[in-house]
Design a protein around this motif. Structure first.
Motif, PDB file in Angstrom:
ATOM      1  N   MET A  11       0.839  -1.184   0.000  1.00 37.45           N
ATOM      2  CA  MET A  11       0.000   0.000   0.000  1.00 37.45           C
ATOM      3  C   MET A  11       0.882   1.246   0.000  1.00 37.45           C
ATOM      4  SD  MET A  11      -3.335  -0.787   0.364  1.00 37.45           S
ATOM      5  CE  MET A  11      -4.460  -2.024   1.054  1.00 37.45           C
ATOM      6  N   PRO A  12       0.454   2.332  -0.632  1.00 37.57           N
ATOM      7  CA  PRO A  12       1.193   3.586  -0.504  1.00 37.57           C
ATOM      8  C   PRO A  12       1.401   3.932   0.970  1.00 37.57           C
ATOM      9  CG  PRO A  12      -0.436   3.786  -2.238  1.00 37.57           C
ATOM     10  CD  PRO A  12      -0.682   2.467  -1.563  1.00 37.57           C
ATOM     11  N   GLY A  13       2.607   4.305   1.303  1.00 36.66           N
ATOM     12  CA  GLY A  13       2.972   4.574   2.685  1.00 36.66           C
ATOM     13  C   GLY A  13       3.717   3.442   3.348  1.00 36.66           C
ATOM     14  N   ASP A  14       3.692   2.241   2.751  1.00 34.33           N
ATOM     15  CA  ASP A  14       4.440   1.116   3.307  1.00 34.33           C
ATOM     16  C   ASP A  14       5.937   1.412   3.263  1.00 34.33           C
ATOM     17  OD1 ASP A  14       2.103  -0.208   3.688  1.00 34.33           O
ATOM     18  OD2 ASP A  14       2.408  -1.709   2.118  1.00 34.33           O
ATOM     19  N   GLU A  15       6.638   1.076   4.360  1.00 37.10           N
ATOM     20  CA  GLU A  15       8.068   1.347   4.464  1.00 37.10           C
ATOM     21  C   GLU A  15       8.873   0.059   4.520  1.00 37.10           C
ATOM     22  OE1 GLU A  15       8.292   5.494   7.105  1.00 37.10           O
ATOM     23  OE2 GLU A  15       8.922   3.565   7.948  1.00 37.10           O
ATOM     24  N   ILE A  16      10.055   0.119   3.953  1.00 34.60           N
ATOM     25  CA  ILE A  16      11.084  -0.896   4.172  1.00 34.60           C
ATOM     26  C   ILE A  16      12.307  -0.138   4.673  1.00 34.60           C
ATOM     27  CG2 ILE A  16      12.574  -2.653   3.159  1.00 34.60           C
ATOM     28  CD1 ILE A  16      10.469  -2.990   0.947  1.00 34.60           C
ATOM     29  N   ILE A  17      12.783  -0.483   5.861  1.00 34.53           N
ATOM     30  CA  ILE A  17      14.016   0.115   6.369  1.00 34.53           C
ATOM     31  C   ILE A  17      15.104  -0.947   6.329  1.00 34.53           C
ATOM     32  CG2 ILE A  17      15.178   1.104   8.372  1.00 34.53           C
ATOM     33  CD1 ILE A  17      12.584   2.461   9.117  1.00 34.53           C
ATOM     34  N   GLY A  66      37.746   1.887  -2.598  1.00 31.62           N
ATOM     35  CA  GLY A  66      37.171   0.650  -3.132  1.00 31.62           C
ATOM     36  C   GLY A  66      36.126   0.003  -2.254  1.00 31.62           C
ATOM     37  N   SER A  67      35.870   0.560  -1.080  1.00 30.39           N
ATOM     38  CA  SER A  67      34.867  -0.022  -0.183  1.00 30.39           C
ATOM     39  C   SER A  67      33.471   0.449  -0.591  1.00 30.39           C
ATOM     40  CB  SER A  67      35.139   0.389   1.271  1.00 30.39           C
ATOM     41  OG  SER A  67      36.378  -0.131   1.705  1.00 30.39           O
ATOM     42  N   THR A  68      32.538  -0.481  -0.640  1.00 33.61           N
ATOM     43  CA  THR A  68      31.148  -0.140  -0.950  1.00 33.61           C
ATOM     44  C   THR A  68      30.223  -0.844   0.034  1.00 33.61           C
ATOM     45  OG1 THR A  68      30.831  -1.993  -2.493  1.00 33.61           O
ATOM     46  CG2 THR A  68      31.666   0.086  -3.411  1.00 33.61           C
ATOM     47  N   ALA A  69      29.055  -0.276   0.216  1.00 35.47           N
ATOM     48  CA  ALA A  69      28.002  -0.893   1.025  1.00 35.47           C
ATOM     49  C   ALA A  69      26.730  -0.913   0.197  1.00 35.47           C
ATOM     50  CB  ALA A  69      27.792  -0.115   2.319  1.00 35.47           C
ATOM     51  N   GLU A  70      26.007  -2.031   0.257  1.00 35.85           N
ATOM     52  CA  GLU A  70      24.766  -2.168  -0.498  1.00 35.85           C
ATOM     53  C   GLU A  70      23.587  -2.342   0.462  1.00 35.85           C
ATOM     54  OE1 GLU A  70      24.794  -5.170  -3.464  1.00 35.85           O
ATOM     55  OE2 GLU A  70      26.519  -4.324  -4.547  1.00 35.85           O
ATOM     56  N   PHE A  71      22.630  -1.435   0.371  1.00 28.51           N
ATOM     57  CA  PHE A  71      21.358  -1.561   1.069  1.00 28.51           C
ATOM     58  C   PHE A  71      20.371  -2.151   0.069  1.00 28.51           C
ATOM     59  CE2 PHE A  71      23.643   1.799   3.223  1.00 28.51           C
ATOM     60  CZ  PHE A  71      23.386   1.568   4.570  1.00 28.51           C
ATOM     61  N   GLN A  72      20.133  -3.449   0.171  1.00 30.61           N
ATOM     62  CA  GLN A  72      19.287  -4.151  -0.785  1.00 30.61           C
ATOM     63  C   GLN A  72      17.863  -4.245  -0.236  1.00 30.61           C
ATOM     64  OE1 GLN A  72      21.218  -7.937  -1.409  1.00 30.61           O
ATOM     65  NE2 GLN A  72      23.092  -7.010  -2.214  1.00 30.61           N
ATOM     66  N   PHE A  73      16.873  -4.046  -1.098  1.00 31.47           N
ATOM     67  CA  PHE A  73      15.475  -4.082  -0.669  1.00 31.47           C
ATOM     68  C   PHE A  73      14.628  -4.721  -1.756  1.00 31.47           C
ATOM     69  CE2 PHE A  73      16.532  -0.026  -2.576  1.00 31.47           C
ATOM     70  CZ  PHE A  73      15.523   0.217  -3.481  1.00 31.47           C
ATOM     71  N   TYR A  74      13.574  -5.407  -1.310  1.00 35.99           N
ATOM     72  CA  TYR A  74      12.707  -6.097  -2.259  1.00 35.99           C
ATOM     73  C   TYR A  74      11.558  -5.193  -2.669  1.00 35.99           C
ATOM     74  CZ  TYR A  74      10.200  -9.692  -4.743  1.00 35.99           C
ATOM     75  OH  TYR A  74       9.585 -10.405  -5.736  1.00 35.99           O
ATOM     76  N   VAL A  75      11.473  -4.911  -3.959  1.00 35.70           N
ATOM     77  CA  VAL A  75      10.374  -4.120  -4.519  1.00 35.70           C
ATOM     78  C   VAL A  75       9.204  -5.070  -4.750  1.00 35.70           C
ATOM     79  CG1 VAL A  75       9.630  -2.720  -6.477  1.00 35.70           C
ATOM     80  CG2 VAL A  75      11.967  -2.491  -5.595  1.00 35.70           C
ATOM     81  N   VAL A 104      18.903   2.876   5.193  1.00 36.78           N
ATOM     82  CA  VAL A 104      18.173   3.433   4.050  1.00 36.78           C
ATOM     83  C   VAL A 104      16.702   3.104   4.240  1.00 36.78           C
ATOM     84  CG1 VAL A 104      17.707   3.086   1.584  1.00 36.78           C
ATOM     85  CG2 VAL A 104      20.050   3.486   2.357  1.00 36.78           C
ATOM     86  N   ARG A 105      15.844   4.064   3.916  1.00 33.21           N
ATOM     87  CA  ARG A 105      14.388   3.861   4.005  1.00 33.21           C
ATOM     88  C   ARG A 105      13.773   3.959   2.616  1.00 33.21           C
ATOM     89  NH1 ARG A 105      11.099   8.057   7.625  1.00 33.21           N
ATOM     90  NH2 ARG A 105      11.663   9.429   5.874  1.00 33.21           N
ATOM     91  N   VAL A 106      12.917   3.001   2.299  1.00 38.01           N
ATOM     92  CA  VAL A 106      12.232   2.949   1.008  1.00 38.01           C
ATOM     93  C   VAL A 106      10.734   2.962   1.285  1.00 38.01           C
ATOM     94  CG1 VAL A 106      11.922   1.655  -1.129  1.00 38.01           C
ATOM     95  CG2 VAL A 106      14.121   1.575   0.073  1.00 38.01           C
TER      96      VAL A 106
END
Length: 571
Positions: free
Chosen positions: A334-340, A384-393, A474-476
Motif C-alpha cells: 500500500m502507498p505509505g508502506d516502508e522498508i528500512i 574501493g569499499s562499498t556498502a549495499e542496502f538491498q530491498f525487495y520491490v 536506508v528507508r524505502v
C-alpha cells in the motif's frame, strides 16, 4: 515455577522502535522493570529473578536459546569461584559476547517471523556462577548463586513447557564460545570426537550412539539414517557451513581430526544439553553450539550476521522434524508502506531487506546512529569499499528513497549514493556530504521501479575525496501506484487463492481487461471491470469456495484500487 512465580521483574520489549529497543537491551537497568506475577509470560517481555541475575525473554516460537557463560555481573555478595572452593576443573573464563549473541538471535527471529524465540541469560560472570554445571560446582554452596542457578533452569523448564503446550515439540540451543585454533563452529550432540571419527556405517549399526545424542527422539522418528541427520545434506552443521560458517560435524567437516580440541556437550562437564535436550526422551531436542570468536562473536555486525544465518538455517533444518518456524505474513503493498534496511541484518526482515559490504569496514557507534550502530570505512581504508542496502520491490511503482548517516567532521564530503533498478540499471546518483545532516532521514527523491524484485542503494566514496565513509540505514517508501500497477498486485493475490484453474482464469480475465482500460485512460470502464471482479470473488465466498479470511483482503484491495483510480482521475 513455584520458586519464580510471584517475585519476577518484568520489562516489555514488544513493539518498540529499533533505537528504543537498543536502549532497553543494552542500557536499561533493573529499575526499568516492575514486579509482576508470572501467571502468563508475555512474548517479547524480559522477566528477571529476584536479584536480576537471571533474565528470561519470553517467546512464542518452538525454539529456545540459552547463554550460560556470557554475563558480566560480579556482585560482592557472591564470592569468586575457584578450584579450591568448587572442586577440581573449575572454569571461570567468560564466553565473550555470547549474551549479546543471544539477543541478536532473538531480534533476527523476530525480524523474520514477527515472533520471538525463548531466550534465557545468566547475567552473572562465570566467576560467580557457572550455569552449565550441576548446582554444587556451579554455585559452590553460595545461597544467592544457588538461587540464581535454580531460577535459570526453571526459566528454561518454563520455556520448554510453553513450547510443548503450543507446538508439541521444540529445539533447545545452548550458546557458548571457544578459543580453539580451528576457527569453526563446534556442534555438541553428546558424542565424543572419537565417536564422530567412526564411519557412517559404524554409527548407524550401533544403536547406543543414536540413543545417547541430544536429538535422539527426532532421529528415531526420522526416515533418514542417524549419520545423515548428524552430518549429511540436511544436518544442522551442513546448513551452517553452506551459510558461510564452517562447522563440525557437517558434510563438509565430518569430525575433528586426532588432536584437535572439541566440545562434546557430554555430562560431565556440560550440564545443560543433557538436562534440557532429548537424549533421555521427550520432544525438546537440541544442541550445544560452541562459536569461534573471529567472524562470529567479535563484532556487533558479525554477531548480527550470524544471528540472521541461524534464523534462516533453523527454519529449513527444523522443518524435517516437524518444528515449524513460519515467516512473517506478507500483506499487499500500500502507498505509505516502508522498508528500512539497517546495517545490522538481525534487524532486517530477510524477505524485504539485507545489507552487504565489500572492502574493509568496522563497527561504529555514536549518539547519531540509527539503531545499535553503523558501519565505518576509515579514510585510509575507504578506497574501493562499498556498502549495499538491498530491498525487495514488491510491485512496480514509485518509491521515495531516504538515507540516514551519523555526521562527523572527519567524514567524506563527497559520498555517492547510487539507486539501482531491480535489473541493475542505475536510476539515479546522489552525492551528499556526510559531515552534515546527520541523525535524520535525508531525501533522495521519488523513483519509479518498473519491475518487482531486489533493488539496491550502493554507497561509496567519490574518487579522490578524503574522509571516512559511514553506512547506517536506508528507508524505502511506496509513494504511488498507478491503477494498472494496483491491478498487477491483485493478479498476484489471485495466484495465492485456492481456486481451480477455470475460476482463476475468469478472475484474471477481468483484471486484464481492467488494466487495459486504465492504460488507455478509460477509468470508468476499468472500474466496471474491477466491480465485476469484486462481485465474482464475493460469489466464491458465498458459495464456500473461499473463506472470508481469503476473500476479504482481495476485495478490500480491489476497492482500494478503484478509489485510487477515481482520485488520480480527478474525481
Amino acid at each position: 515455577m513455584a520458586l519464580i512465580k510471584g517475585r519476577l521483574r518484568r520489562r516489555q520489549l514488544l513493539a518498540l522502535p529499533v533505537a528504543a529497543l537498543a536502549c532497553v537491551l543494552v542500557g536499561a537497568g533493573p529499575a526499568a522493570g516492575h514486579r509482576a506475577e508470572a501467571e502468563a509470560f508475555v512474548p517479547g517481555t524480559s522477566y528477571f529473578g529476584e536479584n536480576d541475575y537471571i533474565e528470561y525473554v519470553a517467546g512464542n516460537l518452538p525454539v529456545i536459546f540459552t547463554a550460560p557463560h556470557g554475563g558480566l555481573l560480579e556482585p560482592e555478595a557472591i564470592p569468586q569461584r575457584s578450584s579450591a572452593s568448587c572442586g577440581p576443573g573449575t572454569v571461570t573464563v567468560t564466553d565473550t559476547n555470547t549474551e549479546d549473541l543471544a539477543r541478536q538471535i532473538q531480534q533476527a527471529f523476530f525480524s523474520r517471523t514477527g515472533k520471538y524465540p525463548h531466550v534465557i541469560i545468566n547475567r552473572l560472570d562465570r566467576s560467580r556462577l557457572d550455569a552449565n554445571r550441576d548446582i554444587g560446582q556451579a554455585a559452590c554452596g553460595n545461597p544467592l548463586a544457588e538461587q540464581a542457578w535454580r531460577e535459570y533452569h526453571e526459566f528454561i523448564d518454563a520455556a520448554k513447557a510453553d513450547a510443548l503446550a503450543e507446538f508439541g515439540r521444540g529445539w533447545y540451543t545452548d550458546l557458548h564460545g571457544h578459543g580453539h585454533t580451528v576457527a569453526r563452529l563446534e556442534l555438541g550432540y553428546q558424542l565424543t570426537a572419537e565417536t564422530l571419527r567412526r564411519s557412517d556405517a559404524e554409527l548407524d549399526a550401533t544403536p547406543a550412539f543414536e540413543e545417547s545424542v541430544s536429538f535422539r527422539t527426532f532421529s528415531e522418528e526420522s526416515p533418514l539414517s542417524f549419520s545423515t541427520l548428524l552430518r549429511g545434506p540436511t544436518a544442522l552443521g551442513t546448513y551452517l557451513a553452506d551459510a558461510g560458517y564452517p562447522t563440525v560435524p557437517s558434510q563438509q567437516d565430518p569430525a575433528p581430526q586426532v588432536g584437535e580440541p572439541y566440545f562434546t556437550a557430554e555430562n560431565p562437564p556440560s550440564y545443560n544439553t543433557p538436562r534440557h535436550a532429548c537424549s533421555d526422551g521427550g520432544y525438546i531436542c537440541g544442541v550445544q553450539i560452541e562459536a569461534n570468536y573471529a567472524g562470529v562473536r567479535n563484532t556487533l555486525t558479525n554477531r548480527s550476521n550470524f544471528a540472521t544465518a541461524i534464523a534462516d538455517v533453523y527454519s529449513d533444518f527444523l522443518a524435517q522434524f516437524g518444528v515449524r518456524i513460519e515467516p512473517r505474513a506478507q500483506t499487499p503493498p500500500m502507498p505509505g508502506d516502508e522498508i528500512i534496511v539497517d546495517n545490522l541484518n538481525s534487524f532486517n526482515d530477510p524477505a524485504k531487506a539485507r545489507f552487504v559490504t565489500t572492502g574493509r569496514w568496522a563497527d561504529g557507534n555514536n549518539s547519531q546512529s540509527y539503531g545499535l550502530n553503523f558501519q565505518l570505512s576509515s579514510s585510509t581504508l575507504a578506497k574501493g569499499s562499498t556498502a549495499e542496502f538491498q530491498f525487495y520491490v514488491p510491485t512496480p511503482g514509485s518509491y521515495s528513497i531516504d538515507a540516514w548517516w551519523p555526521a562527523q567532521s572527519g567524514r567524506s564530503g563527497s559520498v555517492v549514493y547510487q539507486i539501482h533498478e531491480t535489473d541493475g540499471t542505475v536510476l539515479a546518483e546522489v552525492v551528499r556530504d556526510q559531515r552534515v545532516d546527520g541523525e535524520q532521514w535525508n531525501p533522495f527523491g521519488v523513483h519509479h521501479f518498473s519491475k518487482a524484485g531486489w533493488a539496491k542503494v550502493v554507497v561509496s566514496r567519490s574518487p579522490g575525496s578524503t574522509g571516512s565513509l559511514a553506512a547506517d540505514a536506508v528507508r524505502v517508501t511506496l509513494a504511488h501506484l498507478t491503477p494498472s500497477e494496483g491491478v498487477a498486485v491483485l493478479s498476484g493475490l489471485v495466484g495465492e487463492l485456492p481456486v481451480d484453474a477455470g475460476n482463476a482464469q475468469s478472475l484474471n480475465a477481468k483484471l486484464d481487461a481492467a488494466s487495459a482500460q486504465f492504460s488507455r485512460g478509460n477509468v470508468e470502464a476499468g472500474k466496471n471491470q474491477l466491480g465485476a471482479f469484486i462481485n465474482e470473488v464475493g460469489a466464491f465466498e458465498r458459495a464456500g469456495i473461499l473463506s472470508t479470511e481469503q476473500a476479504r483482503p482481495v476485495i478490500d484491495y480491489a476497492e482500494r484500487v478503484t478509489r485510487d483510480a477515481e482520485q488520480q482521475a480527478g474525481r
